[in-house]
Scaffold this motif. Sequence first.
Motif, short mmCIF file in Angstrom:
data_model
loop_
_atom_site.label_atom_id
_atom_site.label_comp_id
_atom_site.label_asym_id
_atom_site.label_seq_id
_atom_site.Cartn_x
_atom_site.Cartn_y
_atom_site.Cartn_z
N UNK A 1 0.76 -1.18 0.00
CA UNK A 1 -0.12 0.04 0.09
C UNK A 1 0.78 1.32 -0.07
N UNK A 2 1.78 1.30 0.94
CA UNK A 2 2.87 2.44 0.79
C UNK A 2 3.63 2.54 -0.44
N UNK A 3 4.09 1.56 -0.94
CA UNK A 3 4.72 1.58 -2.35
C UNK A 3 3.67 2.16 -3.43
N UNK A 4 2.51 1.69 -3.40
CA UNK A 4 1.65 2.20 -4.46
C UNK A 4 1.38 3.69 -4.02
N UNK A 5 1.22 4.12 -3.08
CA UNK A 5 0.78 5.54 -2.71
C UNK A 5 2.03 6.36 -3.25
#
Length: 112
Positions: free
Chosen positions: A11-15
Amino acid sequence: MSDDLLGRLDAVLEQRRQADPQDSYVASLHAAGLDRILRKLGEECTETVVAAKNGEGEKIVYETADLWFHSLVMLSHCGLDAAAVLDELERRFGLSGHQEKAARDKTGGDAR
């Protein structure tokens, strides 16, 4: 290993992928493209191998974390996530490496 942690990382990487490359290391990797991500992944792989060869336990863990992180960046860039890798590992669970390789060899690649 916690797949919850991997999910949070995904999720953080996508953000961060959507962030300004000036403000985010991950965004700058994506902006530079797959070849840059793969070069970085290769660098981290080499650093992990060297740390293991030198028997430096703390350094092995540190470099492996970098390797895994950059592997997740690569997966993200390719439209994949950690869950896909975990699913593949789950599929292989209980199957010997020899069996898995033999199944791949018969199909010319993917054992599925």
